[in-house]
Design a protein around this motif. Structure first.
Motif, PDB file in Angstrom:
ATOM      1  N   LEU A 190       0.834  -1.199   0.000  1.00  0.00           N
ATOM      2  CA  LEU A 190       0.000   0.000   0.000  1.00  0.00           C
ATOM      3  C   LEU A 190       0.868   1.249   0.000  1.00  0.00           C
ATOM      4  O   LEU A 190       1.951   1.271   0.594  1.00  0.00           O
ATOM      5  N   ARG A 191       0.392   2.251  -0.660  1.00  0.00           N
ATOM      6  CA  ARG A 191       1.020   3.571  -0.602  1.00  0.00           C
ATOM      7  C   ARG A 191      -0.003   4.558  -0.039  1.00  0.00           C
ATOM      8  O   ARG A 191      -1.146   4.611  -0.513  1.00  0.00           O
ATOM      9  N   HIS A 192       0.437   5.314   0.941  1.00  0.00           N
ATOM     10  CA  HIS A 192      -0.420   6.337   1.552  1.00  0.00           C
ATOM     11  C   HIS A 192       0.139   7.689   1.125  1.00  0.00           C
ATOM     12  O   HIS A 192       1.210   8.103   1.585  1.00  0.00           O
ATOM     13  N   ARG A 193      -0.562   8.347   0.233  1.00  0.00           N
ATOM     14  CA  ARG A 193      -0.086   9.619  -0.329  1.00  0.00           C
ATOM     15  C   ARG A 193      -0.677  10.787   0.470  1.00  0.00           C
ATOM     16  O   ARG A 193      -1.896  10.857   0.652  1.00  0.00           O
ATOM     17  N   GLN A 229      -4.567   9.770   0.741  1.00  0.00           N
ATOM     18  CA  GLN A 229      -5.216   8.789  -0.113  1.00  0.00           C
ATOM     19  C   GLN A 229      -4.404   7.501  -0.113  1.00  0.00           C
ATOM     20  O   GLN A 229      -3.199   7.525  -0.378  1.00  0.00           O
ATOM     21  N   THR A 230      -5.038   6.385   0.212  1.00  0.00           N
ATOM     22  CA  THR A 230      -4.369   5.086   0.197  1.00  0.00           C
ATOM     23  C   THR A 230      -4.602   4.406  -1.137  1.00  0.00           C
ATOM     24  O   THR A 230      -5.733   4.321  -1.617  1.00  0.00           O
ATOM     25  N   GLU A 231      -3.518   3.881  -1.731  1.00  0.00           N
ATOM     26  CA  GLU A 231      -3.577   3.212  -3.024  1.00  0.00           C
ATOM     27  C   GLU A 231      -3.057   1.785  -2.887  1.00  0.00           C
ATOM     28  O   GLU A 231      -2.186   1.509  -2.058  1.00  0.00           O
ATOM     29  N   GLY A 232      -3.589   0.878  -3.711  1.00  0.00           N
ATOM     30  CA  GLY A 232      -3.054  -0.475  -3.787  1.00  0.00           C
ATOM     31  C   GLY A 232      -3.816  -1.505  -2.992  1.00  0.00           C
ATOM     32  O   GLY A 232      -3.450  -2.686  -3.002  1.00  0.00           O
ATOM     33  N   PRO A 261     -11.063   0.335  -3.130  1.00  0.00           N
ATOM     34  CA  PRO A 261     -10.713   1.755  -3.124  1.00  0.00           C
ATOM     35  C   PRO A 261     -10.974   2.375  -1.750  1.00  0.00           C
ATOM     36  O   PRO A 261     -11.959   2.033  -1.091  1.00  0.00           O
TER      37      PRO A 261
END
Length: 327
Positions: free
Chosen positions: A284-287, A302-305, A309
């Motif tokens: 996960l990436r937390h932007r 925003q968390t991605e991966g 969603p």
């Protein structure tokens, strides 16, 4: 026949920072960054930086303790490691905090200096396991967010007894350091934490705003899958467009990646974590994007991966000394 090449080992660090991660991780990081410009980063041991993959960390910690001249023991409200229905973790012989401090006390070297965080009282002997009870008789120094600059200056002055300033930069920095001890300009750490460089002329408003970013921040993050917002902490350092530090996600400190700062875009970075469900492992990436405001830093995250969603999260981070971090 030529001798086989040997990997050079790092010089022993004279300053060892001992702390419990779920009690004082942010303070420990801030302290290491505050001391590094004065003594040299390689002369300040903190496990997060100085332990490497594949190392026997128990042996490495023991060697680092015995090689140090001073151990700084960071004592916050959770330093003993209280547990429901069980004795504090400090009473477990396998507890690494206990082992570090006990090793130092038994050897009589390094000098053991307790630092009491944000008004935490010094533990009494009866609250400690037998081999740590001597710690209660050691003179302690305070380390608080609200007077961090003065407390760091007092600590640096005390450390001169055992650890000289870094060389060769010591000669160049010593006048700045001692001027700061007298005037409060040498250690300008904002909410708590970075070595101030002498500036020629008047500090611009933009530079002053950038320096206010540095320090320890706290926030309550409204994760969508939890019933209540969770307290998290952040530590920022650097100058100009450079941005370093850590941000906690679910209480675990994670280093900033691809981090930058600008007066237009504010703070931008991401942190990484792993999501596991059975054999399904996802990175996960937390932007994060943060915009400084009068009352703190307004963040979008925003968390991605993930498998599903995640909604955009919005929260305000405030200087840790002013923030309400109650559960």
């Amino acid at each position: 026949m030529p001798e086989p090449m040997r990997e050079s080992m790092p010089e022993p660090a004279p300053i060892f920072i001992s702390y419990r991660r779920d009690d004082a991780a942010g303070h420990a990081r801030a302290l290491a960054l505050a001391l590094a410009p004065v003594y040299g980063a390689e002369r300040v041991f903190i496990d997060a930086d100085d332990l490497h993959a594949g190392e026997n960390f128990e042996a490495r910690l023991g060697a680092a303790v015995r090689a140090a001249r001073v151990m700084l023991v960071l004592i916050g409200p959770r330093w003993r490691g209280e547990r429901e229905g069980a004795a504090p973790r400090l009473f477990d012989p396998q507890d690494f905090v206990r082992q570090e401090v006990a090793t130092a006390l038994a050897a009589g070297r390094p000098q053991v200096l307790p630092l009491l965080l944000d008004g935490t009282p010094m533990p009494q002997a009866a609250q400690l396991p037998p081999e740590l009870q001597a710690l209660s008789r050691h003179h302690a120094l305070p380390l608080a967010h609200l007077q961090h600059e003065a407390d760091i200056a007092r600590l640096v002055q005390a450390l001169q007894t055992w650890v000289p300033l870094a060389t060769p930069v010591a000669a160049a920095r010593r006048p700045l350091l001692w001027a700061g001890l007298g005037t409060g300009l040498a250690l300008a750490l904002g909410a708590g934490l970075w070595w101030s460089r002498q500036q020629t002329g008047q500090t611009s408003a933009a530079a002053a705003a950038r320096q206010r970013i540095n320090g320890v921040w706290a926030a309550r993050v409204p994760y969508a899958w939890l019933d209540a917002a969770r307290p998290e902490h952040m530590f920022f350092s650097g100058s100009g467009t450079e941005l370093g530090g850590t941000v906690s996600f679910l209480g675990v400190d994670r280093p900033l990646q691809e981090a930058s700062y600008s007066a237009v875009d504010g703070l931008r970075f991401f942190t990484a974590s792993v999501e596991m469900l059975g054999d399904d492992r996802r990175e996960l990436r937390h932007r994060y994007r943060g915009v400084p405001q009068a009352d703190g830093i307004a963040f979008d995250m925003q968390t991605e991966g993930g498998r599903e969603p995640q909604a955009l999260l919005r929260f305000l981070a405030r200087p840790a000394a002013l923030a309400d971090t109650r559960p």
